[in-house]
Design a protein around this motif. Structure first.
Motif, PDB file in Angstrom:
ATOM      1  N   ASN A 164       0.725  -1.085  -0.147  1.00  0.00           N
ATOM      2  CA  ASN A 164      -0.049  -0.149   0.251  1.00  0.00           C
ATOM      3  C   ASN A 164       0.662   1.507   0.035  1.00  0.00           C
ATOM      4  O   ASN A 164       0.575   2.240  -0.466  1.00  0.00           O
ATOM      5  N   THR A 165       2.203   1.406   0.688  1.00  0.00           N
ATOM      6  CA  THR A 165       2.828   2.526   0.893  1.00  0.00           C
ATOM      7  C   THR A 165       3.320   2.667  -0.780  1.00  0.00           C
ATOM      8  O   THR A 165       3.807   3.930  -0.903  1.00  0.00           O
ATOM      9  N   ILE A 166       3.592   1.709  -1.529  1.00  0.00           N
ATOM     10  CA  ILE A 166       3.739   2.361  -3.015  1.00  0.00           C
ATOM     11  C   ILE A 166       2.608   2.230  -3.751  1.00  0.00           C
ATOM     12  O   ILE A 166       2.157   2.981  -4.753  1.00  0.00           O
ATOM     13  N   TYR A 167       1.797   1.338  -3.675  1.00  0.00           N
ATOM     14  CA  TYR A 167       0.264   1.260  -4.332  1.00  0.00           C
ATOM     15  C   TYR A 167      -0.515   2.802  -4.359  1.00  0.00           C
ATOM     16  O   TYR A 167      -0.790   3.242  -5.518  1.00  0.00           O
ATOM     17  N   ASP A 168      -0.434   3.297  -3.232  1.00  0.00           N
ATOM     18  CA  ASP A 168      -1.447   4.524  -2.982  1.00  0.00           C
ATOM     19  C   ASP A 168      -0.751   5.659  -3.853  1.00  0.00           C
ATOM     20  O   ASP A 168      -1.624   6.332  -4.800  1.00  0.00           O
ATOM     21  N   PRO A 169       0.517   5.914  -3.775  1.00  0.00           N
ATOM     22  CA  PRO A 169       0.855   6.953  -4.714  1.00  0.00           C
ATOM     23  C   PRO A 169       1.112   6.647  -6.106  1.00  0.00           C
ATOM     24  O   PRO A 169       0.691   7.497  -6.953  1.00  0.00           O
TER      25      PRO A 169
ATOM     26  N   TYR B 294       7.503  10.800  -7.925  1.00  0.00           N
ATOM     27  CA  TYR B 294       7.889   9.443  -7.970  1.00  0.00           C
ATOM     28  C   TYR B 294       9.122   9.272  -6.980  1.00  0.00           C
ATOM     29  O   TYR B 294       9.437   7.981  -6.572  1.00  0.00           O
ATOM     30  N   LYS B 295       9.777  10.365  -6.527  1.00  0.00           N
ATOM     31  CA  LYS B 295      10.854  10.326  -5.636  1.00  0.00           C
ATOM     32  C   LYS B 295      10.642   9.040  -4.402  1.00  0.00           C
ATOM     33  O   LYS B 295      11.481   8.287  -4.072  1.00  0.00           O
ATOM     34  N   PRO B 296       9.597   9.675  -3.720  1.00  0.00           N
ATOM     35  CA  PRO B 296       9.278   8.781  -2.457  1.00  0.00           C
ATOM     36  C   PRO B 296       8.836   7.364  -2.900  1.00  0.00           C
ATOM     37  O   PRO B 296       9.193   6.294  -2.086  1.00  0.00           O
ATOM     38  N   ILE B 297       8.280   7.210  -3.951  1.00  0.00           N
ATOM     39  CA  ILE B 297       7.901   5.606  -4.439  1.00  0.00           C
ATOM     40  C   ILE B 297       9.048   4.875  -4.558  1.00  0.00           C
ATOM     41  O   ILE B 297       9.301   3.858  -4.216  1.00  0.00           O
ATOM     42  N   LYS B 298      10.263   5.515  -5.333  1.00  0.00           N
ATOM     43  CA  LYS B 298      11.467   4.931  -5.541  1.00  0.00           C
ATOM     44  C   LYS B 298      12.254   4.638  -4.244  1.00  0.00           C
ATOM     45  O   LYS B 298      12.874   3.538  -4.102  1.00  0.00           O
ATOM     46  N   GLU B 299      12.376   5.560  -3.158  1.00  0.00           N
ATOM     47  CA  GLU B 299      13.030   5.412  -2.005  1.00  0.00           C
ATOM     48  C   GLU B 299      12.488   4.331  -1.406  1.00  0.00           C
ATOM     49  O   GLU B 299      13.091   3.464  -0.506  1.00  0.00           O
TER      50      GLU B 299
END
Length: 112
Positions: free
Chosen positions: A73-78, A98-103
């Motif tokens: 979910n922490t990747i799915y939501d954004p 995208y930066k926080p997704i990548k992190e």
């Protein structure tokens, strides 16, 4: 193998992910590793930087499905938000989005 309990530290609904993998932790861990190493993550980063938003939408939409099925979910939501913005062709700083997704993804890959 990634510790399923450790996933909670990343805000991941491990119980839902496990349920989707027949409550088989080894299988869930394997699917998780495959999902996080999906080349579409790097391709999305490249197409966003190139402002190729049509191709970015395709990568984003595909990744949304993959990570959604595993309850990341922490990747799915954004990714879901970004997918809808790309679909609507909204002007935004997608590279920054995208930066926080990548992190998160990079931290999870490092845990594997």
């Amino acid at each position: 193998m990634l510790d399923v309990e450790r996933l909670k530290d990343f805000g991941i609904d491990a119980r839902a992910g496990l349920a989707r993998c027949m409550n088989n932790a080894k299988f869930f861990s394997k699917m998780l590793a495959m999902a996080l190493k999906n080349p579409a993550f790097d391709q999305l980063e490249e197409t966003l930087a190139a402002k190729d938003y049509e191709t970015s939408f395709e990568h984003c939409h595909a990744l949304k499905g993959v990570v959604g099925n595993l309850a990341l979910n922490t990747i799915y939501d954004p990714l879901s938000d970004m997918t809808e913005m790309l679909r609507a062709k909204k002007d935004a700083d997608y590279v920054a989005m995208y930066k926080p997704i990548k992190e998160i993804r990079d931290k999870l890959v490092a845990e594997l």
